[in-house]
Write a protein that holds these residues in place. Structure first.
Motif, short mmCIF file in Angstrom:
data_model
loop_
_atom_site.label_atom_id
_atom_site.label_comp_id
_atom_site.label_asym_id
_atom_site.label_seq_id
_atom_site.Cartn_x
_atom_site.Cartn_y
_atom_site.Cartn_z
N ARG A 180 -2.07 1.68 -4.84
CA ARG A 180 -1.78 0.28 -5.16
C ARG A 180 -1.16 -0.38 -3.94
O ARG A 180 -0.27 0.19 -3.30
CB ARG A 180 -0.85 0.17 -6.36
CG ARG A 180 -1.48 0.64 -7.67
CD ARG A 180 -0.50 0.57 -8.81
NE ARG A 180 0.59 1.53 -8.64
CZ ARG A 180 1.84 1.33 -9.06
NH1 ARG A 180 2.16 0.20 -9.67
NH2 ARG A 180 2.75 2.26 -8.88
N VAL A 181 -1.62 -1.58 -3.62
CA VAL A 181 -1.12 -2.33 -2.47
C VAL A 181 -0.71 -3.71 -2.94
O VAL A 181 -1.44 -4.37 -3.70
CB VAL A 181 -2.18 -2.44 -1.35
CG1 VAL A 181 -1.60 -3.18 -0.15
CG2 VAL A 181 -2.68 -1.06 -0.93
N LEU A 182 0.46 -4.15 -2.50
CA LEU A 182 0.99 -5.46 -2.89
C LEU A 182 1.40 -6.21 -1.63
O LEU A 182 2.24 -5.75 -0.86
CB LEU A 182 2.19 -5.29 -3.81
CG LEU A 182 2.88 -6.56 -4.31
CD1 LEU A 182 1.91 -7.44 -5.10
CD2 LEU A 182 4.10 -6.20 -5.17
N VAL A 183 0.77 -7.38 -1.42
CA VAL A 183 1.08 -8.23 -0.28
C VAL A 183 2.11 -9.27 -0.69
O VAL A 183 1.98 -9.92 -1.73
CB VAL A 183 -0.19 -8.94 0.24
CG1 VAL A 183 0.13 -9.81 1.45
CG2 VAL A 183 -1.27 -7.91 0.59
N GLY A 184 3.15 -9.43 0.13
CA GLY A 184 4.19 -10.39 -0.18
C GLY A 184 4.05 -11.68 0.62
O GLY A 184 3.18 -11.81 1.49
N ASP A 185 4.89 -12.64 0.30
CA ASP A 185 4.93 -13.89 1.06
C ASP A 185 5.48 -13.61 2.46
O ASP A 185 6.31 -12.71 2.65
CB ASP A 185 5.84 -14.91 0.37
CG ASP A 185 5.26 -15.38 -0.97
OD1 ASP A 185 4.09 -15.78 -0.99
OD2 ASP A 185 6.00 -15.33 -1.97
N PRO A 186 5.04 -14.38 3.46
CA PRO A 186 5.61 -14.23 4.81
C PRO A 186 7.14 -14.32 4.76
O PRO A 186 7.71 -15.12 4.00
CB PRO A 186 4.99 -15.39 5.58
CG PRO A 186 3.67 -15.62 4.90
CD PRO A 186 3.95 -15.38 3.43
N LEU A 220 6.17 -2.39 -7.26
CA LEU A 220 5.06 -1.46 -7.48
C LEU A 220 5.51 -0.25 -8.29
O LEU A 220 4.80 0.21 -9.19
CB LEU A 220 4.49 -0.98 -6.14
CG LEU A 220 3.51 -1.87 -5.41
CD1 LEU A 220 3.02 -1.18 -4.14
CD2 LEU A 220 2.32 -2.23 -6.29
N ARG A 221 6.68 0.27 -7.96
CA ARG A 221 7.17 1.48 -8.61
C ARG A 221 7.81 1.21 -9.97
O ARG A 221 7.98 2.13 -10.77
CB ARG A 221 8.17 2.20 -7.71
CG ARG A 221 7.54 2.74 -6.43
CD ARG A 221 8.55 3.36 -5.46
NE ARG A 221 9.28 4.48 -6.05
CZ ARG A 221 10.05 5.31 -5.35
NH1 ARG A 221 10.19 5.14 -4.04
NH2 ARG A 221 10.69 6.29 -5.95
#
Length: 265
Positions: A180-186, A220-221
């Motif tokens: 699982r991959v989660l992209v955050g805000d800059p 994620l966890r």
């Protein structure tokens, strides 16, 4: 500017066999790709839990049309075939000398100007935290961001370490795992942009980046991170190598260059 034709051709060639392998190894769940800035170079800062997670992050970026660029040991650029590939796809050679550090910074700036993604692990190496939370960061990513003005995008991933555990000797392919991959805000580094590049400034910006990564890992966890971030120096751990439980090696975070992915100075 944009990637050169040769770079794009090589990336496409590599993607033709890397992506099918990654899809076979792991099911994927990606979220937040829409937060990746477009039409500009970006600094991507992921957590680091296994030797194969650079391929996980590169897979995500490539699928989004962002060419991934990593910091690599300068010696690799002298290896036949491998060196040719690394130069063609504009990976960033990292050396320990002051002159080498300047060349690394210039190569990183060129990749950013071409609209690519520079992947820098703020932790500098695989996390030493026993529960695999992000540990204390090194200042390379913050330094590059403040020198170039490029946006810093935090990314968390979880699951690849089940396929290839930290410092493992073999893959664990069955049953098939999911990453699982989660992209955050800059990350908002505006308060540091006009400040002198002192240790205080760089440490503050680095903490801001690692905090953002940690929050994403926690999401994620589905767990709360430790109240205190793991610091290998305080634990008398080595900063590189498999045998990291021994006495700490003397690595100065302000030293120019080096082969560690968070060490761009």
């Amino acid at each position: 500017m944009g990637e050169s034709r040769g770079s794009r051709v090589m990336f496409t060639f590599l993607g033709l066999w890397v992506r099918p392998v990654m899809n076979a190894l792991m099911a994927k769940e990606w979220r937040g790709q829409e937060k990746l800035p477009r039409d500009t170079g970006i600094i991507v800062c992921p957590n680091h839990v296994t030797e194969i997670d650079p391929v996980v992050i590169a897979h995500l970026l490539f699928n989004q049309g962002i060419m991934p660029h990593f910091l690599a040991k300068a010696a690799l650029f002298d290896v036949p075939v491998i060196g040719f590939i690394l130069r063609t796809i504009k990976q960033v050679p990292v050396e320990r000398t002051s002159a080498g550090a300047n060349r690394s910074l210039e190569a990183a700036r060129e990749a950013l100007a071409d609209g690519g993604g520079i992947i820098i692990y703020p932790e500098g190496t695989l996390t030493r935290d026993p529960d695999m939370w992000p540990m204390k960061g090194r200042t390379g990513a913050a330094r590059l961001a403040l020198q170039t003005g490029a946006p810093v995008v935090p990314i968390a991933h979880w699951g690849a370490q089940e396929v290839f555990p930290r410092y493992a000797k073999r893959f664990h392919l069955f049953p098939r795992k999911r990453v699982r991959v989660l992209v955050g805000d800059p990350v908002d580094l505006s308060e540091f942009r006009d400040a002198p590049l002192t240790k205080t400034t760089l440490d503050g910006a680095t903490d801001r980046i690692v905090d953002a990564i940690t929050d994403l890992v926690a999401e994620l966890r589905g767990e709360q991170p430790p109240a205190e971030r793991w610091d290998p120096a305080r634990k008398q751990q080595k900063l590189t190598g498999r045998d990291f439980e021994g006495r700490q090696e003397n690595h100065d975070d302000a030293a120019p260059g080096g082969p560690v992915p968070g060490d761009l100075q």
